[in-house]
Motif scaffolding. Structure first.
Motif, PDB file in Angstrom:
ATOM      1  N   GLN A 102       6.458 -62.276 -63.461  1.00 43.67           N
ATOM      2  CA  GLN A 102       7.470 -61.311 -63.070  1.00 43.67           C
ATOM      3  C   GLN A 102       6.864 -59.962 -62.757  1.00 43.67           C
ATOM      4  O   GLN A 102       7.283 -59.281 -61.815  1.00 43.67           O
ATOM      5  N   ALA A 149       3.925 -59.401 -61.550  1.00 39.98           N
ATOM      6  CA  ALA A 149       3.277 -59.481 -60.245  1.00 39.98           C
ATOM      7  C   ALA A 149       4.295 -59.425 -59.117  1.00 39.98           C
ATOM      8  O   ALA A 149       4.060 -58.799 -58.083  1.00 39.98           O
ATOM      9  N   GLN A 150       5.449 -60.062 -59.316  1.00 43.50           N
ATOM     10  CA  GLN A 150       6.462 -60.087 -58.264  1.00 43.50           C
ATOM     11  C   GLN A 150       7.124 -58.739 -58.075  1.00 43.50           C
ATOM     12  O   GLN A 150       7.627 -58.447 -56.993  1.00 43.50           O
ATOM     13  N   LYS A 151       7.165 -57.929 -59.119  1.00 40.30           N
ATOM     14  CA  LYS A 151       7.828 -56.640 -59.033  1.00 40.30           C
ATOM     15  C   LYS A 151       6.853 -55.497 -58.723  1.00 40.30           C
ATOM     16  O   LYS A 151       7.177 -54.333 -58.917  1.00 40.30           O
ATOM     17  N   ALA A 152       5.683 -55.850 -58.264  1.00 39.79           N
ATOM     18  CA  ALA A 152       4.695 -54.818 -57.960  1.00 39.79           C
ATOM     19  C   ALA A 152       5.243 -53.863 -56.901  1.00 39.79           C
ATOM     20  O   ALA A 152       5.917 -54.265 -55.965  1.00 39.79           O
ATOM     21  N   LEU A 183       5.186 -52.080 -53.760  1.00 41.52           N
ATOM     22  CA  LEU A 183       4.421 -52.223 -52.524  1.00 41.52           C
ATOM     23  C   LEU A 183       4.533 -50.998 -51.632  1.00 41.52           C
ATOM     24  O   LEU A 183       3.874 -50.930 -50.596  1.00 41.52           O
ATOM     25  N   THR A 231       1.564 -59.027 -53.434  1.00 40.30           N
ATOM     26  CA  THR A 231       2.207 -59.793 -54.502  1.00 40.30           C
ATOM     27  C   THR A 231       1.418 -61.066 -54.754  1.00 40.30           C
ATOM     28  O   THR A 231       1.140 -61.832 -53.827  1.00 40.30           O
ATOM     29  N   ASN A 260       1.743 -64.530 -56.478  1.00 36.61           N
ATOM     30  CA  ASN A 260       2.835 -65.376 -56.951  1.00 36.61           C
ATOM     31  C   ASN A 260       2.313 -66.758 -57.307  1.00 36.61           C
ATOM     32  O   ASN A 260       1.934 -67.532 -56.434  1.00 36.61           O
TER      33      ASN A 260
END
Length: 482
Positions: free
Chosen positions: A29, A31-34, A36, A44, A46
């Motif tokens: 999670q 990593a996905q909410k990095a 950008l 990201t 994933n």
């Protein structure tokens, strides 16, 4: 320290597994909410598919299991055993959270049909996805409801609503409707009812017609939007249903009184009286309706309307597909040009009007623009025209009579346009647009259709399949005396 590195208590192992899982989940999670924005080097990472694969392996191998489910069914002497993880089950189901709170081994009793799908159900709890077939929809929905897995319950219900047209050997829509009534799913009930009404001819000739309940049959018979070839086709199907089911006399009589006998030609009514065993058995219950139907066909509609209330369902046509009520229209490449056609219908259902015809003109435009979006010249020196995009337009269908006649007195025309779509290899009605004589077009006709795409669900082999139905409606000229 030696005792700590030895055999750990069950609780320690349980929460160790939970902590490891949560750490892995939080890592994904994060990593996905990095963020950008503002950094061209941001990306990201994933690995959610890897996580799902490891969760599947966790279920399959039972690694770190801290709870056991034993599923028993009356159809088998042996119990199915699942080595599971309390955290994962509790995250998805409040029922499992309660059951596993003070025990690690529980026995569940399931009917054979749900027990057969329990492994698939548990797999969903671990991975959040499941494959499903038509015959598995009801038992899977039952499991989701029983254990309060609301996401799966909503997903199965949506699957059922979107697969009403799928072909099955024994049919499934009637069974799904009855199930929706039992569980109180109003949206699914309405979807099934609408599908059955718009594709009734296909249902009448299928194996599932015999499984229609009395309640469902009466609901269908009271509808004016049934799509079928003729009222005689409906009577024949109802006669077969009554012969097979043999309901009590009051039920049979209520069903027979729901047939719209004035919509059946006199010659066919005479034949039914002479040959129908069901009608002979219950003649007394419908004798008044038959006599009224013969009067309706014998008299002038204007004269008949002086003495009988014709503003009721008995004198309102359904959506009949017979040629005297409308016409098919297949429009090839419907996104290309405006098209037009014409056809004739019988003035009204009364035999008095059998020889009278009304000609109808139909115009189809794939990209008609409302006045607010039509191009106009600007006041600038260049006199440029405001740009208009093709997607700003919408399909338009206009239906007008090509003539006027004194015969139209006391009658108005309801217009229905059926749109056929191909689903699972069958051409079925998915959309129906109805509008009254006061309007020449349906305001929302194909409002959300994308006719530019050859793969559009509204097109069959790049053609738009329409069936236009004209429903004459008689009106009482004076107040009926009570």
């Amino acid at each position: 320290m030696a005792r700590l590195t030895g055999a750990r208590p069950v609780a320690a192992r349980r929460w160790g597994c939970a902590a490891a899982f949560l750490l892995l989940l939080l890592t994904v999670q994060a990593a996905q909410k990095a963020d950008l924005s503002g950094d061209a080097t941001a990306a990201t990472i994933n690995h959610s598919l890897t996580l799902l694969q490891r969760l599947q392996e966790l279920l399959q191998n039972g690694n770190g299991s801290d709870s056991v489910l034993r599923v028993r069914s009356a159809a088998s002497d042996e119990a199915k055993v699942f080595h599971t993880h309390q955290l994962l089950l509790s995250l998805q189901s409040e029922v499992f959270e309660s059951l596993l709170r003070n025990q690690s081994v529980i026995t569940l009793h399931e009917p054979p049909e749900t027990a057969a799908l329990f492994e698939k159900f548990i797999r969903y709890l671990y991975c959040g996805g499941v494959s499903i077939l038509l015959h598995q929809a009801i038992p899977l929905h039952q499991l989701a409801s029983k254990y309060r897995v609301w996401g799966l319950q909503r997903g199965v219900a949506e699957y059922m609503r979107s697969h009403l047209a799928s072909e099955s050997s024994q049919g499934h829509v009637v069974g799904w409707y009855h199930y929706a009534v039992r569980v109180g799913d109003v949206a699914l009930q309405e979807s099934c009812l609408q599908f059955l009404a718009w594709n009734l001819s296909a249902v009448l000739g299928s194996a599932e017609w015999g499984s229609v309940s009395v309640e469902l049959l009466l609901l269908l018979l009271e509808r004016s939007d049934l799509v079928l070839h003729s009222e005689l086709e409906l009577y024949t199907a109802v006669e077969g249903w009554l012969s097979r089911r043999q309901p009590e006399a009051p039920v049979a009589e209520r069903v027979l009184r729901s047939i719209r006998y004035p919509m059946i030609a006199p010659s066919q009514l005479f034949r039914l009286q002479a040959q129908s065993a069901v009608l002979a058995r219950h003649r007394g219950a419908v004798q008044d309706l038959l006599f009224q139907a013969f009067q309706f066909h014998a008299a002038s509609p204007l004269h008949f309307a002086k003495y009988f209330d014709v503003n009721c369902s008995m004198f309102l046509p359904r959506n009949y597909l017979a040629p005297s009520w409308g016409s098919q229209w297949v429009i090839t490449n419907p996104a290309r040009d405006d098209r037009s056609t014409s056809f004739q219908t019988q003035l009204g259902p009364s035999s008095h009007d059998a020889g009278k015809r009304v000609t109808w003109n139909v115009l189809f435009s794939p990209r008609w623009l409302p006045v607010s979006l039509r191009p106009v010249y600007s006041d600038s020196v260049s006199g440029a025209i405001q740009p208009v995009r093709i997607e700003d337009g919408r399909p338009r269908l206009v239906i007008t009579p090509a003539m006027s006649s004194p015969d139209f007195a006391g009658v108005s025309f309801q217009k229905t346009v059926l749109v056929g779509v191909r689903q699972q290899g069958r051409v079925l009605v998915k959309h129906a647009y109805s509008f009254h004589q006061s309007s020449d077009e349906a305001p929302d006709f194909l409002a959300h259709a994308d006719l530019q795409k050859r793969t559009s669900e509204y097109l069959i082999d790049n053609s738009l399949h329409l069936h236009i139905i004209i429903k004459p409606v008689y009106h009482s000229l004076i107040k009926v005396k009570k």
